[in-house]
Design a protein around this motif. Sequence first.
Motif, PDB file in Angstrom:
ATOM      1  N   LEU A 158       0.822  -1.213   0.000  1.00  0.00           N
ATOM      2  CA  LEU A 158       0.000   0.000   0.000  1.00  0.00           C
ATOM      3  C   LEU A 158       0.853   1.258   0.000  1.00  0.00           C
ATOM      4  N   THR A 159       1.958   1.231   0.725  1.00  0.00           N
ATOM      5  CA  THR A 159       2.870   2.384   0.755  1.00  0.00           C
ATOM      6  C   THR A 159       3.488   2.626  -0.622  1.00  0.00           C
ATOM      7  N   LEU A 160       3.759   1.552  -1.351  1.00  0.00           N
ATOM      8  CA  LEU A 160       4.342   1.688  -2.689  1.00  0.00           C
ATOM      9  C   LEU A 160       3.324   2.128  -3.733  1.00  0.00           C
ATOM     10  N   GLY A 161       2.040   2.139  -3.369  1.00  0.00           N
ATOM     11  CA  GLY A 161       1.050   2.679  -4.292  1.00  0.00           C
ATOM     12  C   GLY A 161      -0.029   1.732  -4.763  1.00  0.00           C
ATOM     13  N   ALA A 162      -0.105   0.533  -4.199  1.00  0.00           N
ATOM     14  CA  ALA A 162      -1.218  -0.344  -4.559  1.00  0.00           C
ATOM     15  C   ALA A 162      -2.503   0.241  -3.989  1.00  0.00           C
ATOM     16  N   HIS A 163      -3.583   0.099  -4.710  1.00  0.00           N
ATOM     17  CA  HIS A 163      -4.872   0.590  -4.227  1.00  0.00           C
ATOM     18  C   HIS A 163      -5.477  -0.392  -3.222  1.00  0.00           C
ATOM     19  N   LEU A 164      -5.214  -1.666  -3.431  1.00  0.00           N
ATOM     20  CA  LEU A 164      -5.706  -2.718  -2.541  1.00  0.00           C
ATOM     21  C   LEU A 164      -4.638  -3.794  -2.410  1.00  0.00           C
ATOM     22  N   TYR A 165      -4.635  -4.454  -1.270  1.00  0.00           N
ATOM     23  CA  TYR A 165      -3.782  -5.624  -1.058  1.00  0.00           C
ATOM     24  C   TYR A 165      -4.703  -6.709  -0.538  1.00  0.00           C
ATOM     25  N   LEU A 166      -4.925  -7.726  -1.353  1.00  0.00           N
ATOM     26  CA  LEU A 166      -5.824  -8.813  -0.993  1.00  0.00           C
ATOM     27  C   LEU A 166      -5.033 -10.103  -0.835  1.00  0.00           C
ATOM     28  N   VAL A 167      -5.421 -10.903   0.134  1.00  0.00           N
ATOM     29  CA  VAL A 167      -4.746 -12.178   0.393  1.00  0.00           C
ATOM     30  C   VAL A 167      -5.551 -13.293  -0.269  1.00  0.00           C
ATOM     31  N   LYS A 168      -4.878 -14.066  -1.111  1.00  0.00           N
ATOM     32  CA  LYS A 168      -5.537 -15.098  -1.912  1.00  0.00           C
ATOM     33  C   LYS A 168      -6.371 -16.062  -1.090  1.00  0.00           C
ATOM     34  N   THR A 169      -5.861 -16.456   0.049  1.00  0.00           N
ATOM     35  CA  THR A 169      -6.537 -17.487   0.830  1.00  0.00           C
ATOM     36  C   THR A 169      -7.759 -16.984   1.587  1.00  0.00           C
ATOM     37  N   THR A 170      -7.979 -15.676   1.591  1.00  0.00           N
ATOM     38  CA  THR A 170      -9.094 -15.140   2.368  1.00  0.00           C
ATOM     39  C   THR A 170     -10.214 -14.551   1.525  1.00  0.00           C
ATOM     40  N   ILE A 171     -10.078 -14.586   0.199  1.00  0.00           N
ATOM     41  CA  ILE A 171     -11.130 -13.990  -0.629  1.00  0.00           C
ATOM     42  C   ILE A 171     -11.608 -14.976  -1.689  1.00  0.00           C
ATOM     43  N   SER A 172     -12.791 -14.724  -2.156  1.00  0.00           N
ATOM     44  CA  SER A 172     -13.370 -15.530  -3.237  1.00  0.00           C
ATOM     45  C   SER A 172     -13.166 -14.801  -4.558  1.00  0.00           C
ATOM     46  N   PRO A 173     -13.323 -15.497  -5.669  1.00  0.00           N
ATOM     47  CA  PRO A 173     -13.247 -14.814  -6.969  1.00  0.00           C
ATOM     48  C   PRO A 173     -14.274 -13.687  -7.086  1.00  0.00           C
ATOM     49  N   GLU A 174     -15.437 -13.884  -6.493  1.00  0.00           N
ATOM     50  CA  GLU A 174     -16.472 -12.852  -6.544  1.00  0.00           C
ATOM     51  C   GLU A 174     -16.037 -11.595  -5.800  1.00  0.00           C
ATOM     52  N   THR A 175     -15.383 -11.789  -4.660  1.00  0.00           N
ATOM     53  CA  THR A 175     -14.887 -10.649  -3.888  1.00  0.00           C
ATOM     54  C   THR A 175     -13.831  -9.893  -4.672  1.00  0.00           C
ATOM     55  N   LEU A 176     -12.940 -10.610  -5.335  1.00  0.00           N
ATOM     56  CA  LEU A 176     -11.922  -9.973  -6.173  1.00  0.00           C
ATOM     57  C   LEU A 176     -12.590  -9.186  -7.297  1.00  0.00           C
ATOM     58  N   TYR A 177     -13.543  -9.797  -7.963  1.00  0.00           N
ATOM     59  CA  TYR A 177     -14.256  -9.125  -9.045  1.00  0.00           C
ATOM     60  C   TYR A 177     -14.937  -7.843  -8.537  1.00  0.00           C
ATOM     61  N   ASP A 178     -15.621  -7.949  -7.415  1.00  0.00           N
ATOM     62  CA  ASP A 178     -16.311  -6.783  -6.853  1.00  0.00           C
ATOM     63  C   ASP A 178     -15.335  -5.671  -6.475  1.00  0.00           C
ATOM     64  N   ALA A 179     -14.201  -6.051  -5.912  1.00  0.00           N
ATOM     65  CA  ALA A 179     -13.188  -5.053  -5.516  1.00  0.00           C
ATOM     66  C   ALA A 179     -12.637  -4.320  -6.729  1.00  0.00           C
ATOM     67  N   ILE A 180     -12.375  -5.062  -7.797  1.00  0.00           N
ATOM     68  CA  ILE A 180     -11.852  -4.439  -9.014  1.00  0.00           C
ATOM     69  C   ILE A 180     -12.912  -3.562  -9.668  1.00  0.00           C
ATOM     70  N   ALA A 181     -14.134  -4.043  -9.712  1.00  0.00           N
ATOM     71  CA  ALA A 181     -15.222  -3.253 -10.299  1.00  0.00           C
ATOM     72  C   ALA A 181     -15.401  -1.939  -9.539  1.00  0.00           C
ATOM     73  N   LYS A 182     -15.379  -2.002  -8.221  1.00  0.00           N
ATOM     74  CA  LYS A 182     -15.501  -0.783  -7.403  1.00  0.00           C
ATOM     75  C   LYS A 182     -14.344   0.165  -7.650  1.00  0.00           C
ATOM     76  N   LEU A 183     -13.145  -0.376  -7.756  1.00  0.00           N
ATOM     77  CA  LEU A 183     -11.961   0.438  -8.011  1.00  0.00           C
ATOM     78  C   LEU A 183     -12.062   1.147  -9.364  1.00  0.00           C
ATOM     79  N   LEU A 184     -12.563   0.454 -10.370  1.00  0.00           N
ATOM     80  CA  LEU A 184     -12.672   1.048 -11.702  1.00  0.00           C
ATOM     81  C   LEU A 184     -13.753   2.131 -11.772  1.00  0.00           C
ATOM     82  N   LYS A 185     -14.750   2.028 -10.929  1.00  0.00           N
ATOM     83  CA  LYS A 185     -15.796   3.056 -10.904  1.00  0.00           C
ATOM     84  C   LYS A 185     -15.314   4.341 -10.247  1.00  0.00           C
ATOM     85  N   GLY A 186     -14.242   4.228  -9.484  1.00  0.00           N
ATOM     86  CA  GLY A 186     -13.658   5.413  -8.880  1.00  0.00           C
ATOM     87  C   GLY A 186     -14.179   5.656  -7.536  1.00  0.00           C
TER      88      GLY A 186
END
Length: 83
Positions: free
Chosen positions: A55-83
């Motif tokens: 996050l300090t280097l500039g990532a908008h999100l840091y997600l851990v593979k073992t704790t999220i579902s594909p749907e959660t990843l999709y939703d996070a990216i969609a929200k990020l793209l909407k601004g």
Amino acid sequence: MAFHDAPAALVLDVLLPKKDGFEVLTEIRRNPKTEKLPVVILSSLDQDFEQRRGLTLGAHLYLVKTTISPETLYDAIAKLLKG
């Protein structure tokens, strides 16, 4: 590819074969073409210091593979793209 293909967003792992994802993220942020590119780190590395570094280097999100579902990843990216 991020420098030439102009993606809408980038999902980046930390563990990569030649450079780690933190190095790649640093290069992305230094390049005027990609400095504002939304970046999501998706990694199996789950320590707080690794997440803070991403996050300090500039990532908008840091997600851990073992704790999220594909749907959660999709939703996070969609929200990020909407601004």
